[in-house]
Design an enzyme around this catalytic site. Structure first.
Site, PDB file in Angstrom:
ATOM      1  N   CYS A 150      -1.330   6.015   9.024  1.00 50.05           N
ATOM      2  CA  CYS A 150      -1.703   4.755   8.376  1.00 50.05           C
ATOM      3  C   CYS A 150      -2.799   5.090   7.383  1.00 50.05           C
ATOM      4  O   CYS A 150      -2.733   6.119   6.712  1.00 50.05           O
ATOM      5  CB  CYS A 150      -2.145   3.728   9.418  1.00 50.05           C
ATOM      6  SG  CYS A 150      -3.503   4.296  10.467  1.00 50.05           S
ATOM      7  N   ARG A 209       0.842  -1.200   0.000  1.00 55.69           N
ATOM      8  CA  ARG A 209       0.000   0.000   0.000  1.00 55.69           C
ATOM      9  C   ARG A 209       0.872   1.242   0.000  1.00 55.69           C
ATOM     10  O   ARG A 209       0.596   2.214  -0.710  1.00 55.69           O
ATOM     11  CB  ARG A 209      -0.933   0.009   1.220  1.00 55.69           C
ATOM     12  CG  ARG A 209      -2.002  -1.062   1.182  1.00 55.69           C
ATOM     13  CD  ARG A 209      -2.920  -1.004   2.381  1.00 55.69           C
ATOM     14  NE  ARG A 209      -3.789   0.162   2.351  1.00 55.69           N
ATOM     15  CZ  ARG A 209      -4.530   0.571   3.371  1.00 55.69           C
ATOM     16  NH1 ARG A 209      -4.489  -0.094   4.527  1.00 55.69           N
ATOM     17  NH2 ARG A 209      -5.300   1.644   3.272  1.00 55.69           N
TER      18      ARG A 209
END
Length: 277
Positions: A235, A179
């Site tokens: 995050c 990611r």
């Protein structure tokens, strides 16, 4: 580690009047599961805090997928739990400490100092046949007044200043490396990372059994981060960053949480996006 508590210590303190145990089990994509699991069985005397109803606020155009709740609302939850400045609070989940770390961070953020994350999942507590219950406890309400710890938060503007090199700090991305690299993005509408960020997947703070790594092992995880610099941790939405914030805090770093994280960053069309290393 000062913010991690072992099963044995919690068991020995379960009946202390000042102890509060918080169950934070939550499954993304199945938001009712955590509460259902809590009602079915939980650590004796534990109360339930829901990630999206108690530890997050309303999702808006900006602010990310798990913004902070209004402080007054969270304060009411804390008071109803009977949590005060003298409380000894232990939080746990069944997700390797992710949800528990978010709760740990939020309680610390409002000034509760004695907050600890249980070292291990609820399933392990059950396997060891340690005290569980189906009774939902009640406690006398507290009159706790918040003492907001502003130094624990990195607002969007500060992150912008780091990216533009107007503020000297390190950005640390806690998501899986694929990611971070922008190879895959299963949740948010855009892939990539905040320019200049480093990568350290939050699960690297844990053993394969879901336990927190020992301090020396943890140090090896963050050797690339100089101690003298602030570390702004993010995050996808400010939840899985929290285990890294906890670990860094334990190791003596000045770690801030970018609460909105990647989902907030990409909600501003003018923000740059990086991919690859």
């Amino acid at each position: 580690m000062r913010s991690i508590i072992e099963f044995e210590e919690l068991q020995s303190r379960l009946h202390d009047a000042n102890v509060r145990v918080i169950d934070c089990r939550f499954e993304l994509g199945n938001p009712q599961a955590g509460l259902e699991q809590y009602v079915n069985s939980h650590i004796e005397h534990a109360l339930y805090f829901d990630l999206e109803k108690d530890l997050s606020g309303e999702v808006k155009e900006v602010g990310g997928r798990h913004p902070l709740p209004p402080i007054e609302e969270f304060l009411q939850k804390v008071r109803t739990a009977g949590i005060s400045e003298d409380s000894f609070v232990v939080v746990y989940d069944n997700q390797d400490g992710v949800m528990a770390s978010r709760c740990w961070w939020m309680l610390r953020y409002i000034g509760i100092e004695n907050v600890f994350v249980l070292n291990g999942n609820f399933s392990s507590w059950q396997e060891k046949k340690l005290p569980t219950s189906t009774v939902i406890p009640t406690f006398p309400h507290s009159d706790y007044e918040v003492r907001i710890q502003e130094q624990m938060v990195a607002p969007t503007k500060l992150v912008e200043e780091v990216v533009s090199k107007k503020y000297d700090a390190i950005l640390l991305d806690s998501r899986e490396n694929k990611r971070f690299l922008g190879i895959e993005e299963p949740i948010d509408k855009m892939a990539g990372h905040i320019p200049g960020a480093m990568s350290s997947f939050w699960k690297k703070t844990k053993t394969t059994e879901g336990m927190w790594k020992l301090e020396e092992e943890m140090k090896q995880q963050f050797t690339m981060l100089p101690k003298e610099k602030e570390v702004i941790v993010y995050c996808g939405s400010g939840v899985t960053a929290c285990p890294n914030v906890l670990a860094l805090t334990e190791l003596g770093y000045h770690a801030k949480l970018y609460v909105g994280s990647w989902s907030d960053w990409i909600s501003y069309s003018q923000h740059p996006i990086a991919k690859g290393e």
